[in-house]
Design an enzyme around this catalytic site. Structure first.
Site, PDB file in Angstrom:
ATOM      1  N   HIS A 194      30.720  -1.073 -14.656  1.00 33.32           N
ATOM      2  CA  HIS A 194      29.988   0.198 -14.538  1.00 33.32           C
ATOM      3  C   HIS A 194      28.969   0.056 -13.411  1.00 33.32           C
ATOM      4  O   HIS A 194      27.996  -0.679 -13.536  1.00 33.32           O
ATOM      5  CB  HIS A 194      29.288   0.530 -15.861  1.00 33.32           C
ATOM      6  N   ASP A 200      36.812   5.525 -20.358  1.00 32.25           N
ATOM      7  CA  ASP A 200      35.985   4.483 -20.977  1.00 32.25           C
ATOM      8  C   ASP A 200      34.574   4.980 -21.311  1.00 32.25           C
ATOM      9  O   ASP A 200      33.941   5.659 -20.515  1.00 32.25           O
ATOM     10  CB  ASP A 200      35.871   3.267 -20.070  1.00 32.25           C
ATOM     11  N   HIS A 239      38.442  -3.974 -23.435  1.00 30.42           N
ATOM     12  CA  HIS A 239      37.549  -4.738 -24.311  1.00 30.42           C
ATOM     13  C   HIS A 239      38.005  -4.893 -25.769  1.00 30.42           C
ATOM     14  O   HIS A 239      37.362  -4.382 -26.697  1.00 30.42           O
ATOM     15  CB  HIS A 239      36.128  -4.185 -24.281  1.00 30.42           C
ATOM     16  N   ASP A 293      32.973  -5.493 -18.464  1.00 34.61           N
ATOM     17  CA  ASP A 293      32.294  -4.318 -19.036  1.00 34.61           C
ATOM     18  C   ASP A 293      30.808  -4.362 -18.694  1.00 34.61           C
ATOM     19  O   ASP A 293      29.949  -3.989 -19.511  1.00 34.61           O
ATOM     20  CB  ASP A 293      32.515  -4.211 -20.554  1.00 34.61           C
TER      21      ASP A 293
END
Lengths: 428, 332
Positions: A58, A150, A230, A303
């Site tokens: 991210h 996501d 994940h 992540d």
């Protein structure tokens, strides 16, 4: 262009060799290579791997530049040994149009710390109702092949089916955030003995597993590629193992934190441990490590989820979910997988570079360290021992669950197409 | 005693018995014409309530005032809290005003723990109920009520008693605190609820779980009926109010099957007709009102022990009438 000679590094953990980098590619691999005209890097005692590839990052830009930007996020990536990251779509505005993915892609290319491959949203606004223009995002300069909502789950079975089918036209893949929304209303942490004691809303493993079970069946039915983001539970591992045994095109990732941390940490009430999917139990951690070792889980993805200080400096219920990952990923993998004997360095290169690059169809990354290949490389000192200090991070945020922990290994050099992005542990 | 009271788990058996003994001593004050001690004179106690709860707030307020503390009430409604101020900034504000103790009620589990351990404030933190986590003073006042009725005497714990807690265990901070404290005090605890209202992970708790109220009533010394919110029905925790009341409510018929000495307890506010019938609620066996009275004594005891230190709570010369002759504590 400058030449660089890496002396005596252990390629994929093998015997020490010299590697000559010239014009952005690996020119020569061997012993006693000529260093004339080349900058020399001492690789003694160090491991040379292909540059790491993250399928799940991210970068927060556009929209939450207070948490991270493409620039700071890719600097963090370079520090962590990454030469390519997949930037998730849950930005503001959402990366659900060709315009947004191109902007993120161009920013990545402009800064040049690592390749930025934008991920496109599956549905407009991540709302789960209408397909985003997946084809337009693929056809854009960003060349999107990985699509994901996501942060939210594509929970409508029909929308998920359509997305899986539609992206076959351009060899795309849907990366699912598996979270059954009704089973996770008011969920704050893994549902089990700790949530029972703390009185925090439980996040049952079945909320993840039921969606994965549905999705692997859908992917098989329509003959599409599915990637599971994940993976966090032992039950999910069993379902993925079963799907793979059927020969279905299912791949999966695990985060470094789910390989190391458990929900016992929530007893501290420190929101740095609040993350989606939540930290699970020791039993799950063991299953995830074994699955990564035996290939059931294909790869490690960070992540990396930066959050500004105020979003974690509060009570648990008010805190944001997510933790930093880029700058500690390799150390956590060394600690949990290499030092424990579950993976050797060649397998680390597979799980953190070759496999994610293959899943994302990312050209030029995850390649062998041999002549003619792009010089996307990372040099790691596995003997290094140090404490994690988030104040030293290149990331704009500081929400690392490893602050103050001793973790092994350190990235000393990262090369992106022959250009050093990290030298002696510092941004070059 | 530690500096804060966040969870019933913070208390050892001796700590808990000390609180009960202190409350017993302080309860005498309530029987006097002037219900006030100078013990916490000059101390500032803040009631920080993020969740509406008039009952608990006034109980703490009465307790603090009977010990002569200055009490500031800070509730979410109409204050900066409703304007989005963070817990941290609120805490820093209270710290700047010199709060010696902060009594916090919060809708989020763990908020009092954060308040106590994040370095935002220096004073004591007293948990007055956080989310579905803990409500330690409720457990203490329940234990106090049981000890007075069933095992009276200074220094006594609750060894040998069998306590049954009935109702919405999943969402109950009262149940969590009671299970811990009652087991610390040596009592045996059985939880009774429909399976939907028992948390997954309850197996680690020091208690038994039953889905059958009638099966346990005959061998219980006290039955604690928890409030069951009617809204739970909408989330399919049980089919209808009537079905809940039939299977898990306490009516006169069920009460008659309990041992004669057995108490009926309720932390309030009651849902008459839901978990308890009016007949039971108004019977002599029901200690609900007594629990409210005892709540003030327990909260006085906790405030005294957290803020006052180790000197006697009511030494000679400080009881009403001779008030002020002896300073209880060096204020420096």
């Amino acid at each position: 262009m400058t030449k660089t000679l890496i002396r005596g590094a252990r390629i994929l953990g093998g015997q020490p060799q010299d590697v000559l980098i010239e014009d952005g590619v690996v020119a020569e691999v061997g012993s006693g290579l000529d260093a004339v005209g080349a900058r020399t890097v001492d690789g003694d005692g160090q491991i040379l791997l292909p540059g790491l590839v993250d399928l799940h990052t991210h970068l927060r830009e556009p929209g939450r530049e207070d948490a991270e930007t493409v620039r700071t996020g890719t600097m963090a990536a370079a520090r962590g040994g990454f030469t390519a990251v997949h930037a998730m779509a849950n930005t503001f505005p959402v990366a659900d149009t060709a315009g947004v993915v191109e902007q993120v892609w161009r920013l990545g290319a402009e800064y040049g710390w690592c390749d930025v491959q934008p991920v496109g949203a599956v549905t407009v606004g991540l709302e789960g109702r209408q397909l985003a223009e997946l084809g337009a995002m693929h056809d854009s300069a960003a060349g999107v092949r990985v699509f994901s909502d996501d942060g939210k789950c594509v929970d409508d079975a029909v929308i998920m089916r359509r997305a899986l089918e539609y992206v076959k036209a351009f060899d795309g893949i849907v990366a699912q955030h598996a979270q059954e929304p009704r089973l996770t209303e008011h969920a704050q942490m893994n549902e089990g003995t700790v949530s029972a004691a703390l009185g925090l809303g439980g996040w049952p493993a079945v909320a993840e597993e039921s969606v994965i079970a549905r999705d692997v069946l859908l992917a098989a039915h329509v003959g599409s590629r599915l990637h599971v983001c994940h993976v966090s539970t032992a039950g999910s591992v069993e379902i993925i193992r079963w799907a793979k045994s059927k020969g279905w095109a299912v791949t999966a990732e695990v985060t470094p934190h789910h390989l190391l941390l458990t929900d016992e940490l929530v007893r501290s009430w420190d929101p740095v441990y609040k993350v989606n999917p939540p930290l699970r139990t020791e039993y799950d951690v063991t299953a995830l490590r074994e699955a990564l070792a035996d290939g059931t889980i294909d790869c490690v993805a960070t992540d990396h989820a930066p959050h500004p200080h105020e979003d974690k400096d509060c009570e648990w219920g008010a805190a944001a979910m997510g933790m930093l990952g880029l700058e500690t990923a390799l150390s956590v993998v060394q600690r949990t997988m290499v030092d424990s004997g579950l993976l050797d360095w060649a397998q680390v290169a597979d799980r953190m570079s070759a496999r994610p690059a293959a899943i994302g169809r990312l050209a030029g990354h995850g390649r062998p360290v041999s002549p003619g290949e792009p010089a996307n490389l990372v040099l790691v000192d596995p003997a290094y021992r140090g404490q994690v200090n988030p104040a030293d991070f290149a990331s704009r945020s500081r929400n690392s669950p490893y602050a103050g922990r001793a973790l092994p290994g350190r990235v000393t050099h990262t090369f992106l197409r022959g250009v050093a992005t990290v030298m002696d542990g510092k941004l070059a | 005693m530690q500096r804060h009271l966040i969870s019933a788990d913070d208390l050892t058996r001796d700590d808990a018995v000390l609180v009960l003994d202190t409350a017993e001593e302080l309860a005498q004050v309530a029987d006097r014409p002037v219900k006030k001690l100078p013990t916490l004179r000059g101390r500032t106690v803040v009631n920080l309530f993020f969740e509406d709860s008039t009952r608990t707030r006034i109980s703490f307020e009465a307790a603090a005032k009977r010990l002569s503390a200055d009490v500031i009430n800070f509730s979410a409604k109409g204050s900066s809290l409703s304007k989005g101020e963070s817990l941290k900034d609120t805490a820093l504000t209270l710290e700047a005003m010199g709060a010696d103790a902060v009594i916090i009620r919060h809708h989020d589990s763990g908020a009092p723990h954060r308040l106590a351990t994040s370095g935002w404030i220096g004073g004591s933190v007293l948990n007055a109920g956080d989310g579905t986590h803990q409500h330690p003073t409720q457990a203490l006042l329940d234990a106090f009520t049981m000890r007075r009725r069933l095992a009276p005497g200074t220094g006594h714990d609750l060894s040998g008693l069998h306590v049954t807690v009935v109702g919405d265990i999943l969402h109950s901070r009262v149940a969590r605190s009671n299970v811990q404290l009652l087991s610390t005090l040596g009592a045996r605890v059985t939880l009774v609820a429909p399976p939907t209202l028992v948390p997954v992970g309850v197996d680690g708790w020091p208690c038994e779980v039953s889905y059958d109220l009638d099966a346990v009533l005959g061998r219980t010394d006290a039955v604690m009926m928890l409030r069951v919110q009617r809204e739970r029905m909408r989330d399919a925790y049980f089919p209808t109010e009537r079905e809940y009341a039939r299977r898990y409510g306490l009516d006169g018929e069920r009460m008659a099957r309990m041992p004669e000495h057995a108490l009926v307890m309720h932390p309030g506010p009651m849902n008459r007709g839901m978990e308890i019938t009016a007949e039971v609620a108004d019977s002599a066996r029901c200690t609900a009102v007594e629990q409210v009275t005892n709540g003030v004594s327990i909260r006085m005891a906790v405030l005294y022990l957290l803020l006052g230190g180790s000197e006697p709570a009511t030494p000679a010369g400080t009881l009403p009438g001779t008030e002020g002759q002896t300073a209880l504590r060096d204020e420096s």
